[in-house]
Write an enzyme that holds these catalytic residues in place. Structure first.
Site, PDB file in Angstrom:
ATOM      1  N   TYR A  30      45.470  33.336  65.128  1.00 16.80           N
ATOM      2  CA  TYR A  30      46.420  33.253  66.169  1.00 16.80           C
ATOM      3  C   TYR A  30      45.675  33.052  67.383  1.00 16.80           C
ATOM      4  O   TYR A  30      44.602  33.846  67.789  1.00 16.80           O
ATOM      5  CB  TYR A  30      46.809  34.798  66.092  1.00 16.80           C
ATOM      6  CG  TYR A  30      48.147  34.909  65.152  1.00 16.80           C
ATOM      7  CD1 TYR A  30      48.137  34.590  63.774  1.00 16.80           C
ATOM      8  CD2 TYR A  30      49.212  35.644  65.459  1.00 16.80           C
ATOM      9  CE1 TYR A  30      49.028  34.676  62.978  1.00 16.80           C
ATOM     10  CE2 TYR A  30      50.144  36.168  64.927  1.00 16.80           C
ATOM     11  CZ  TYR A  30      50.321  35.369  63.451  1.00 16.80           C
ATOM     12  OH  TYR A  30      51.424  35.846  62.660  1.00 16.80           O
ATOM     13  N   LYS A  58      48.167  29.671  64.504  1.00 17.48           N
ATOM     14  CA  LYS A  58      49.547  29.758  65.354  1.00 17.48           C
ATOM     15  C   LYS A  58      48.792  29.532  66.840  1.00 17.48           C
ATOM     16  O   LYS A  58      48.116  30.233  67.327  1.00 17.48           O
ATOM     17  CB  LYS A  58      49.800  31.374  65.096  1.00 17.48           C
ATOM     18  CG  LYS A  58      51.130  31.667  65.920  1.00 17.48           C
ATOM     19  CD  LYS A  58      51.664  32.944  66.062  1.00 17.48           C
ATOM     20  CE  LYS A  58      52.679  33.321  66.898  1.00 17.48           C
ATOM     21  NZ  LYS A  58      53.187  34.936  66.827  1.00 17.48           N
ATOM     22  N   ILE A 101      55.717  30.613  63.531  1.00 20.09           N
ATOM     23  CA  ILE A 101      55.653  32.269  63.249  1.00 20.09           C
ATOM     24  C   ILE A 101      56.183  32.450  64.711  1.00 20.09           C
ATOM     25  O   ILE A 101      55.824  32.315  65.634  1.00 20.09           O
ATOM     26  CB  ILE A 101      54.032  32.489  62.957  1.00 20.09           C
ATOM     27  CG1 ILE A 101      53.541  31.772  61.706  1.00 20.09           C
ATOM     28  CG2 ILE A 101      54.397  34.268  62.983  1.00 20.09           C
ATOM     29  CD1 ILE A 101      52.190  32.373  61.461  1.00 20.09           C
TER      30      ILE A 101
END
Length: 189
Positions: A30, A58, A101
């Site tokens: 992330y 992400k 996501i």
């Protein structure tokens, strides 16, 4: 990304190398600089993308910027770049992103799925219509710190038992929840 400290790019690569080596499942990194204060830049991200047990990223930049485009262009084909900033998911898929996501997809889920499918298939006009309809939902739901508004909407819809969030967050205001519910109703969620 590690929190609190502001590591170097080499430190970030070593952090993910260590986590990937210890993880029994593949990692999705992330990269959310607005939350962590650290941004994994393209050269370091591409090094991380080559690590065993790292499946994807992400990418939560608030624009389809040069860094994201470089990662999309140079990452291994087996590496998934996923959208993380809900307002730009459609253009990211058009440029090679593998999906998302997405917090906003808790609401208007089928419409978000349709938008991403259009992006993956290169259906610009249909996907743009979904993206334009969903933008007010995204804007309304991020008007106060995430996940407060989402939890307020999900609670108002009877989908979760409480709208409560943990401190230092506070529950969404009634006005923010009402604006988000109205946006969801218009978008078809």
């Amino acid at each position: 990304m590690p929190y609190y400290v502001r590591p170097s790019q080499a430190g970030l690569v070593e952090h993910f190398r260590s986590v990937a080596a210890a993880s029994p499942v593949p990692l999705v990194v992330y990269n959310i600089p607005s939350r962590t204060g650290a941004d994994l830049l393209p050269a370091a991200m591409l090094e991380v993308a080559g690590l065993e047990h790292v499946a994807g990223l992400k990418q939560s930049h608030p624009a389809l910027d040069e860094d994201t485009l470089e990662i999309l262009a140079r990452a291994p084909r087996s590496f998934s770049v996923l959208g993380g900033d809900d307002a730009i998911l459609f253009p990211l898929t058009l440029m090679g992103g593998a999906g998302t996501i997405c917090a906003s997809a808790h609401l208007c889920t089928s419409r978000f799925v349709a938008m991403i499918e259009c992006g993956l298939a290169g259906k610009v006009d249909d996907g743009r219509a979904h993206a334009e309809a969903l933008l007010p939902v995204v804007q309304a739901c991020f008007a106060e710190p995430n996940p407060s508004v989402f939890k307020g909407v999900l609670h108002a819809q009877g989908r979760i038992p409480t709208p409560s969030v943990r401190l230092p967050l506070v529950d969404a205001s009634t006005a923010a929840v009402e604006r988000a519910l109205a946006a969801v109703a218009v978008a078809g969620g």
